[in-house]
Every structure is written in structure tokens, then in C-alpha cells.
Design a protein around this motif. Structure first.
Motif, PDB file in Angstrom:
ATOM      1  N   SER A 295       0.852  -1.188   0.021  1.00  0.00           N
ATOM      2  CA  SER A 295      -0.007   0.156  -0.041  1.00  0.00           C
ATOM      3  C   SER A 295       0.812   1.236   0.210  1.00  0.00           C
ATOM      4  CB  SER A 295      -1.020   0.067   1.139  1.00  0.00           C
ATOM      5  OG  SER A 295      -0.213   0.117   2.398  1.00  0.00           O
ATOM      6  N   VAL A 296       1.906   1.141   0.603  1.00  0.00           N
ATOM      7  CA  VAL A 296       2.876   2.436   0.560  1.00  0.00           C
ATOM      8  C   VAL A 296       3.453   2.760  -0.732  1.00  0.00           C
ATOM      9  CG1 VAL A 296       5.038   3.132   1.376  1.00  0.00           C
ATOM     10  CG2 VAL A 296       3.460   2.374   3.161  1.00  0.00           C
TER      11      VAL A 296
ATOM     12  N   GLY B 204       0.657   3.405  -3.172  1.00  0.00           N
ATOM     13  CA  GLY B 204      -0.108   4.703  -2.778  1.00  0.00           C
ATOM     14  C   GLY B 204       0.920   5.764  -2.516  1.00  0.00           C
ATOM     15  N   PRO B 205       1.190   6.364  -1.479  1.00  0.00           N
ATOM     16  CA  PRO B 205       2.027   7.332  -1.049  1.00  0.00           C
ATOM     17  C   PRO B 205       3.287   7.432  -1.905  1.00  0.00           C
ATOM     18  CG  PRO B 205       1.498   6.377   1.118  1.00  0.00           C
ATOM     19  CD  PRO B 205       1.023   5.601   0.042  1.00  0.00           C
TER      20      PRO B 205
ATOM     21  N   ARG C 159       2.500   8.474  -5.423  1.00  0.00           N
ATOM     22  CA  ARG C 159       2.146   9.884  -5.594  1.00  0.00           C
ATOM     23  C   ARG C 159       3.015  10.834  -5.140  1.00  0.00           C
ATOM     24  NH1 ARG C 159      -2.639   7.324  -2.912  1.00  0.00           N
ATOM     25  NH2 ARG C 159      -1.824   7.753  -0.951  1.00  0.00           N
TER      26      ARG C 159
ATOM     27  N   PRO D 129      -6.439  13.044  -4.497  1.00  0.00           N
ATOM     28  CA  PRO D 129      -5.605  12.158  -3.646  1.00  0.00           C
ATOM     29  C   PRO D 129      -5.326  12.659  -2.191  1.00  0.00           C
ATOM     30  CG  PRO D 129      -4.553  13.594  -5.554  1.00  0.00           C
ATOM     31  CD  PRO D 129      -5.859  13.727  -5.627  1.00  0.00           C
ATOM     32  N   PRO D 130      -4.932  11.885  -1.275  1.00  0.00           N
ATOM     33  CA  PRO D 130      -4.815  12.318   0.012  1.00  0.00           C
ATOM     34  C   PRO D 130      -3.665  13.365   0.116  1.00  0.00           C
ATOM     35  CG  PRO D 130      -4.396  10.171  -0.132  1.00  0.00           C
ATOM     36  CD  PRO D 130      -4.749  10.404  -1.473  1.00  0.00           C
TER      37      PRO D 130
ATOM     38  N   LEU E 220      -0.269  14.978   1.780  1.00  0.00           N
ATOM     39  CA  LEU E 220       1.270  14.441   2.321  1.00  0.00           C
ATOM     40  C   LEU E 220       0.907  14.238   3.817  1.00  0.00           C
ATOM     41  CD1 LEU E 220       4.218  13.780   1.803  1.00  0.00           C
ATOM     42  CD2 LEU E 220       4.665  16.183   2.780  1.00  0.00           C
TER      43      LEU E 220
ATOM     44  N   GLU F 142      -1.841  13.315   5.312  1.00  0.00           N
ATOM     45  CA  GLU F 142      -2.739  12.077   5.410  1.00  0.00           C
ATOM     46  C   GLU F 142      -1.742  10.889   5.024  1.00  0.00           C
ATOM     47  OE1 GLU F 142      -6.956  14.121   4.557  1.00  0.00           O
ATOM     48  OE2 GLU F 142      -5.399  13.549   2.754  1.00  0.00           O
ATOM     49  N   ASP F 143      -0.750  10.979   4.334  1.00  0.00           N
ATOM     50  CA  ASP F 143      -0.267   9.866   3.636  1.00  0.00           C
ATOM     51  C   ASP F 143       0.615   9.358   4.740  1.00  0.00           C
ATOM     52  OD1 ASP F 143      -1.031   9.058   1.173  1.00  0.00           O
ATOM     53  OD2 ASP F 143       0.330  10.393   0.340  1.00  0.00           O
TER      54      ASP F 143
ATOM     55  N   ALA G 298      -1.191   7.605   7.274  1.00  0.00           N
ATOM     56  CA  ALA G 298      -1.643   6.310   6.795  1.00  0.00           C
ATOM     57  C   ALA G 298      -0.347   5.324   6.963  1.00  0.00           C
ATOM     58  CB  ALA G 298      -2.182   6.523   5.441  1.00  0.00           C
ATOM     59  N   ILE G 299       0.628   5.942   6.552  1.00  0.00           N
ATOM     60  CA  ILE G 299       2.102   4.962   6.641  1.00  0.00           C
ATOM     61  C   ILE G 299       2.194   4.420   8.057  1.00  0.00           C
ATOM     62  CG2 ILE G 299       4.367   4.764   6.438  1.00  0.00           C
ATOM     63  CD1 ILE G 299       4.297   6.949   3.886  1.00  0.00           C
TER      64      ILE G 299
END
Lengths: 83, 574
Positions: free
Chosen positions: B158-159, B162-163, B166, B453-454, B456, B458-459, B462-463
Motif C-alpha cells: 500500500s505504501v 499509494g504514497p 503519489r 488524492p490524500p 502528504l 494524510e499519507d 496512513a503509513i
């Protein structure tokens, strides 16, 4: 005594542990190590501890692992008779 | 020789009479030679008779012609009696003496007391219990690599998707390089390909942890000891299992480990069997597919695959022994069974680190290069009116090439171009199968980006929370290794875009028998042609002919096995 090691190996029907061999010869494991090392030098026994997986010991490298093999210690030590 | 006072008279040491005679003569001569006076005369005589080349050279250089002639005469006389084994006779005599001294001086019990290792070995290497214990150990290893590592794989995946993707995209946008082919290369090529493989690092860390634990504790040697009996049952050499154990890590050193076998025939046969043992590079493929199609039984499926590898290797070996390689009596060997010991954290960490670092280096070289080539082929339009790096993936050069090989896999249930193309790239390195699947399906789903997109912040949250959740899930999974389920809910199928796309792809290529096709795909990945590094090692060790035998033979065996699995699976309604 030295020849007994070769005789026992020739006659064995299954793998022996070093402890078993030492018991059969009634000698200390440390003395047995010296005798094995002698036969390895004479080319009558092969010892994977000396050979390493690719014949290069701890510094074994190959095209896939040019910086040293990370799997070199995966196998246990084995001593075999050379015909 | 110096002995303890009062001890020598009871056990005098001497070499056989002919040797003693020559030693005495030479020692007397050496004692009278000033150039050799630095050495004790008797010791020097013994050394040169045993063939010490450095001392022989020194005598030839400084001893004078009379001494050299006397030495040669002595050696000649002794060779007439002992042949080439004079040194063996002399060393043997010393060992006999030491043994006699030890026997008289040390009192030992008739039966040595059993150590803890001996007591454990009575069970672990037992004739009947040894194999079930070996299988149980393997079971625990593969439960560890799937159930405990899986939450971290999900988190890393997911990392990466996703982040990280992005972030790179945003950075490129900031420097004015966003939106073009370069961004596509980085996101869809490098990050999807290499990142998709690196997401499985936790799985490999778990496997390498388990392997290091087994090696360090002393169990690995017992496994080889126990498997010797199985190998012999099928007419194989037990020694062949040692390279095979190395093969659980990587096939390349396992091929080189066949050098420890005696005959060339044994080396070739074992070299052909080694790639059937499932190397760690295949594990990411197993975990990906098993977690999608068999989420509740992923550990069991992977355990079954490893077991299948051993069974196929033993079966093929037994067949080859009876046909191509002829039956030879197995030669016995000595195996060091070191005492059991508690593994040290430092050593285990070093093993895990070295092996994982090698995997990461591979990701930075072979896997990166392959990902870029796959991206390039995916970017080049072969059909339709798409542009470079903006063509639908099913109209790309990669899809066109993969379509050409897909019919080979159609009877096996995975004849879709995505799977076929991934299997072909897996010839470079097995992990690449995962990378290619990710690239191909990420490319297909590239249009489905969320509108907002979320941020930074939020990322980052989330991480961090994702990592915490992964630790919690892994801890809850630990008791599951021994059958205790602490989770309130059963494992659910992986439901991300990649999983959905793989499921849909296999369902379409197998006429709705996606599970059977997935199982066949796993068996195929287990058994098919080894990677190029293994083939190169095989060619180096056994020659082109045997390398080609391995390449084609394994492909044929894998194809047949996958066909049986898929057709059998369809028949029972999978």
C-alpha cells in the motif's frame, strides 16, 4: 588407526555422524578431526567444510553473488570417501 | 621425544624398525652438519621422511651433496618397504601411540553418558518420527512466511502503490516533468515493477529468519540425515539432499554445491534435480497468488508446493537413476551433527541481512532492468492508434508478444496474455513474475485514479498507522502457527485492484475455473525452467547439453504437472 576411518566409511551402509565414528574408533572427536584433516590433505576424503559450496570456502562467489554467497552456510558439513 | 618422568618406560614410542633405522642414520648425519644445526636432528629426519617440501629444499640447498645422497638412499630403502605410504605409516604410528596413552591414562565409562543433544536426536532422527518432525518443521516455516509476514506485505504494497507513487508523481510535477513518458517509466515501470517485488521483502525476511534458526540450532544437519533414508528408498544418494537444502535459498549456489558429490554422473543428476526445490525467489509469486485465491489456506498451499517440489525431485531422480544414469551403489558419508544450541540473535540477524541484501541488490539490477524492458514493451503501441507511453496495454508490443506464446498455456488454464507474458519474464528471475503482473495490471487500471488524492500529512499518518496495524496483525497471527486462531474473523481474500484483475484474468482464461487455474499456475511456477542465473551455473558446471536438458525437461514436466492440476481441478469443480 588412520586406515580404520577409511574402512569404516567403506563398509558403512548409511550415513554416520562424527560422534558415531568417534565412538566406533574409540577416539576423542578432536583426534578424529586431525585424522580426517590428514586424509583430506592426502586426497582420500572430501570435506565440505574445506570445500565450501562452490569450492571457495567462506569467500565463495559466483556470477549471481559476486560479493560473496549469502547461502554458503545453508548446508551441513559432510565428509565423503574419494574413490 | 620428551615424556613425563616415569611414564616413558611403560609406553615407549618408536616408529617401525626400518623407519627408526633410517631416522637414526639421518639424525646422526644432520647433527654433524653445521648448516642444519638450527633444527633438532631427530625432528628434522622425521619431517623430511614425511615429505616436508620446504625442509627438503633447505637440505638440498645447504646440506651438501653427501647429506642429500644419504637422504635419497634412505627414502629409496623405505619406499621399497612402504611404497608411497611412508608418511601415512609414520602419522598412523603417532596416532596409535597417542591413543594408547589416552586409553591407559583416561578412564571412560563403557557407554558414554547421553548428552541433551543425544537425547533430542533419538527423537528427531528417529527412523519413524524423523520424517513427520521434518514435515512439521517445514509447516511452521511456511506458516511463518505467510501468516506473520502477510500484514507487512500488505502494508509495504500500500505504501509503494499509494504514497510513494503519489510522492514521485508530485515531485515530477513540481519540476515540470510530470504527465509524460518519464513519469510513466518511473511509476508504471520502476515503482510498479521493482516496488511490486520489494513489497515481498517481509516474506523473505521471515523465510531467512527460519532458515537461519534451523541452521544455527543444528537442525538442518538432522534434516539431511533424515532425508538420506528417503533418498535411498528411491535409489538416490542421500548426499544429493545437501545441495537441495541449499536450493531452498537459491538454486545457483545449490548447483555449485553439487561439487561436493563424488562422481560426475551424481553431480549432473543432482544438478538437474536442484531447481525443483523451491528457491526463495519463487516465494513472492506463491504468496501473491495464494493470498488471492486461497486466503484461509495460504500457508498450507505454500507448504504443499514445497513438498511437491521435493516429491517431484525425488520422483524424477528415481526415474533418471533407473534410465539415463544407471543404478550405482550409494557411497556412505560422515555428517557432522553439531550439538544443538540456542541460536544467537546476532548471527540470525547477520544471515537475514546478508540474504535480504542480496535480494535487494538483485531488485536494483536484474529486476530493475527487466522492469524497464517490460515497461518499454508496454509503452510501444503495436496495434490501434495509441501513442508511445499512452497506448492501452492490450494493444502494446508486450501484449502482442505475450499473445503469441499464450496458446502454449491455454490448456493449463492461464493462457491469458498477462499471465503468459509474466511467466516468460520470470525466466530472467522468478520474482519478476510478480513485478510484471503488477506492471501489466497497473497499466490496465491506470485510468482509475481517485479524483482527490490524500495530502502528504494524510499519507504520513496512513503509513504510520498502517505499520502499527501490521504489527498488531502479525502478533495476532503468531499463535495461528500452532493452530490457535485469535482473530475474530476468518482471513478474507485480498481485495485490491491487482488481486481483482488477476482473478478476472484467470477466470476468463479458464472458463470460470479460476481457482484451478491459479493452482496450476502455482505448480507451473514451482517446476518450470529455472532462471537464467541458474541456467548459466548449470552450463558452467555440466555443459551446454545438460543445461538444455534442464531448460526443456523442466518446462515439459511443469507443463504436464500444471495440465494435470488444472484438468483435475476442473473435474472436481474448482
Amino acid at each position: 588407526m588412520l586406515y580404520q576411518i577409511l574402512e569404516i566409511l567403506e563398509q558403512a551402509e548409511q550415513p554416520l555422524s562424527l560422534a558415531e565414528l568417534s565412538q566406533r574408533l574409540q577416539i576423542e572427536p578432536s583426534a578424529l578431526e586431525g585424522m580426517i584433516a590428514f586424509w583430506v590433505r592426502k586426497g582420500r576424503l572430501r570435506d565440505t567444510a574445506v570445500l565450501g559450496c562452490g569450492g571457495g570456502g567462506a569467500g565463495c562467489t559466483c556470477h549471481a553473488y559476486p560479493q560473496g554467497c549469502p547461502f554458503r552456510s545453508a548446508g551441513p558439513r559432510m565428509i565423503t570417501l574419494i574413490d | 621425544m620428551t615424556t613425563m618422568a616415569g611414564f616413558a618406560p611403560q609406553i615407549p614410542f618408536s616408529y617401525p624398525a626400518p623407519v627408526e633405522r633410517e631416522i637414526a642414520q639421518l639424525a646422526a648425519l644432520f647433527a654433524q652438519t653445521p648448516a642444519l644445526a638450527v633444527y633438532p636432528a631427530r625432528w628434522l629426519a622425521i619431517q623430511v621422511l614425511e615429505g616436508d617440501e620446504a625442509l627438503l629444499a633447505e637440505i638440498e640447498a645447504h646440506g651438501g651433496s653427501a647429506v642429500v645422497a644419504a637422504l635419497n638412499d634412505s627414502l629409496e630403502r623405505l619406499r621399497a618397504v612402504y611404497g608411497d605410504e611412508l608418511d601415512i605409516v609414520m602419522v598412523d604410528q603417532r596416532y596409535r601411540f597417542v591413543h594408547e596413552v589416552a586409553t591407559r591414562a583416561v578412564t571412560r565409562p563403557a557407554t558414554p553418558p547421553a548428552t541433551l543433544s543425544d537425547r533430542i536426536d533419538r527423537i528427531v532422527t528417529h527412523r519413524w518420527f524423523g520424517i513427520p518432525i521434518f514435515l512439521a518443521v517445514m509447516w511452521v516455516v511456511f506458516k511463518l512466511t505467510t501468516d506473520v509476514a502477510a500484514p507487512f506485505v500488505d502494508w509495504l504494497d500500500s505504501v509503494v502503490s499509494g504514497p510513494l507513487s503519489r510522492g514521485v508523481s508530485a515531485l515530477l510535477g513540481m519540476v515540470g516533468a510530470g504527465g509524460g513518458w518519464f513519469e510513466s517509466l518511473l511509476i508504471d515501470g520502476v515503482i510498479a515493477g521493482v516496488g511490486g517485488v520489494l513489497a515481498f521483502v517481509p516474506v523473505l525476511l521471515s523465510l531467512y529468519f527460519a532458515l537461519a534458526l534451523l541452521e544455527d540450532s543444528g537442525y538442518m544437519a538432522r534434516a539431511a540425515f533424515v532425508m538420506d533414508r528417503v533418498m535411498r528408498l528411491f535409489g538416490l544418494h542421500g548426499k544429493s539432499f545437501l545441495p537441495m537444502i541449499v536450493g531452498f535459498g537459491c538454486s545457483v549456489p545449490a548447483i555449485y554445491a553439487t561439487r561436493t558429490l563424488d562422481s560426475r554422473r551424481d553431480r549432473i543428476l543432482t544438478g538437474l534435480l536442484v531447481p525443483f526445490m523451491s528457491c526463495s525467489a519463487r516465494l513472492p509469486v506463491y504468496v501473491l497468488i495464494a493470498m488471492i485465491f486461497f486466503p484461509a489456506y495460504a500457508g498450507q498451499v505454500i507448504f504443499g508446493l514445497y513438498l511437491t517440489g521435493i516429491v517431484v525431485a525425488v520422483g524424477v531422480g528415481a526415474l533418471a537413476r533407473r534410465t539415463l544414469f544407471g543404478r550405482q551403489p550409494p557411497t556412505p558419508f560422515v555428517l557432522e551433527l553439531p550439538p544443538y544450541r540456542l541460536p544467537t540473535l546476532r548471527h540470525i540477524w547477520r544471515q537475514m541481512w546478508e540474504r535480504t541484501a542480496a535480494f535487494v541488490r538483485k531488485a536494483g539490477t536484474v529486476i530493475l532492468a527487466t522492469s524497464v524492458v517490460v515497461w518499454l514493451l508496454l509503452a510501444i503501441p503495436a496495434r490501434g492508434d495509441g501513442q508511445f507511453a499512452a497506448t492501452p496495454v492490450d494493444q502494446s508490443a508486450f501484449a502482442t508478444l505475450a499473445h503469441a506464446v499464450a496458446p502454449v498455456f491455454a490448456p493449463l488454464g492461464f493462457g491469458n496474455w498477462e499471465s503468459s507474458g509474466a511467466l516468460v519474464t520470470g525466466l530472467i528471475a522468478k520474482e519478476v513474475v510478480v513485478g510484471t503482473l503488477t506492471q501489466v495490471y497497473v497499466g490496465e487500471d491506470a485510468v482509475a485514479e481517485p479524483a482527490a488524492p490524500p495530502s502528504l500529512g494524510e499519507d504520513v499518518v496512513a503509513i504510520v498507522t498502517g505499520f502499527g496495524a501490521a504489527i498488531g496483525d502479525a502478533l495476532r497471527a503468531l499463535p495461528g502457527i500452532i493452530g490457535i486462531n485469535l482473530s475474530a474473523v476468518e482471513a478474507e481474500p485480498v481485495a485490491d485492484e491487482l488481486a481483482t484483475a488477476i482473478q478476472a484474468g484467470l477466470a476468463a482464461s479458464s472458463n470460470g475455473h479460476a481457482t484451478a487455474a491459479a493452482l496450476a499456475l502455482l505448480v507451473f511456477v514451482l517446476l518450470y525452467t529455472p532462471c537464467v542465473a541458474t541456467l548459466a551455473a548449470s552450463r558452467h558446471e555440466f555443459g551446454l547439453r545438460w543445461m538444455l536438458t534442464s531448460l526443456l525437461g523442466q518446462f515439459a514436466i511443469a507443463w504436464l504437472a500444471a495440465l494435470i492440476v488444472f484438468q483435475g481441478g476442473c473435474m472436481i469443480g474448482m
